[in-house]
Scaffold this active site. Structure first.
Site, PDB file in Angstrom:
ATOM      1  CE  LYS A  82     -81.722  69.597  29.719  1.00 36.12           C
ATOM      2  NZ  LYS A  82     -80.378  70.049  29.452  1.00 36.12           N
TER       3      LYS A  82
ATOM      4  NE  ARG B  81     -81.803  75.490  25.117  1.00 36.62           N
ATOM      5  CZ  ARG B  81     -82.675  74.477  25.236  1.00 36.62           C
ATOM      6  NH1 ARG B  81     -82.768  73.807  26.386  1.00 36.62           N
ATOM      7  NH2 ARG B  81     -83.439  74.139  24.205  1.00 36.62           N
TER       8      ARG B  81
END
Length: 256
Positions: free
Chosen positions: A204, A238
């Site tokens: 991210k 995840r």
């Protein structure tokens, strides 16, 4: 939870696994490295990604779910979509879990299909429309706002009969770097400890951009953050790099 993107345009692995053969090879790799859940994504949700209809998602998935279930019956499969129609298709193919990044906001039928299939449902915090998904909002108190959202949406789900709910605070979706770092420090307060918490921070931008690095070059920093959220009660990670996350989890459990 290992990520299996079937997309040509995902931000860090687009085009790598968008054939049946390459998807099966990657699924086997994820499972061998220690993944217990494979999260199949037929549509990229990165900024400026191509918008697909449910029909195109279903065409892109093809036989991949049923092939994975046949080849690797021990694997749990979650389907990453915001379409009820795609979930209906996935349910008939054998999925075990719904991973809806929209919290039922992009398809009014999503909560109903979750109730109908009785599948576990991952509820993610996100802005209320597809178009505003990545609009950066400065929240007065990000933890309070996310919890308010969780409370409202979880109540709706429970009223429809969906009881197996997993919460995802939505790292990387419409939040400033500062707010995401604040969430990192306050994971233990997210979701009231009533439902399991899923954390998806792999590759991210709130991690790699401030460091001036690429999404593929932040594994060490990501594992430190994984350890941090595990210590605060996170139950599912995840990830793209399953082996590294598995090692982090093993070390955490060893010292617990």
């Amino acid at each position: 939870m290992g990520i299996l993107n079937l997309t040509p345009d995902s931000f860090s692995d687009g085009g790598q696994f968008n054939s049946e053969k390459s998807a099966l090879i990657q699924a086997e790799k994820l499972l061998k490295e220690g993944a217990e859940i494979i999260d199949i994504g037929p549509q990229s949700t990165r900024p400026n990604a191509e918008f697909l209809s449910a029909e195109k998602e279903i065409n892109r998935i093809g036989n991949i779910i049923s092939r994975i279930k046949k080849e690797f019956p021990e694997a749990l499969i979650s389907l990453d979509t915001f379409y009820a129609e795609t979930i209906k298709f996935g349910f008939n193919e054998g999925i075990d879990m719904i991973n809806d990044i929209s919290g039922g906001q992009y398809d009014a039928k999503m909560f109903d299909i979750a109730a109908e299939t009785k599948l576990p449902y991952i509820l993610m915090h996100v802005n209320p429309s597809y178009e505003s998904m990545h609009d950066k909002i400065e929240f007065k108190d990000i933890t309070l706002e996310v919890n308010r959202y969780f409370s409202q949406k979880a109540t709706e789900l429970l009223q429809k009969g969906v009881t197996d709910i997993i919460l995802d605070p939505g790292f990387g979706f419409g939040k400033t770097v500062d707010d995401q770092m604040k969430m990192m420090n306050e994971v233990e307060y997210l979701g009231f400890r009533k439902f399991p918490l899923l954390i998806g921070i792999s590759r991210k931008s709130f991690i790699y951009k401030p460091l001036g690095k690429s999404p593929l070059d932040i594994n060490e920093e990501t594992q430190k953050l994984h350890r941090k959220v595990l210590e605060q009660g996170a139950k599912i990670l995840r990830v793209h790099e399953v082996a590294a996350a598995k090692e982090t989890l093993t070390q955490f459990l060893r010292k617990k």
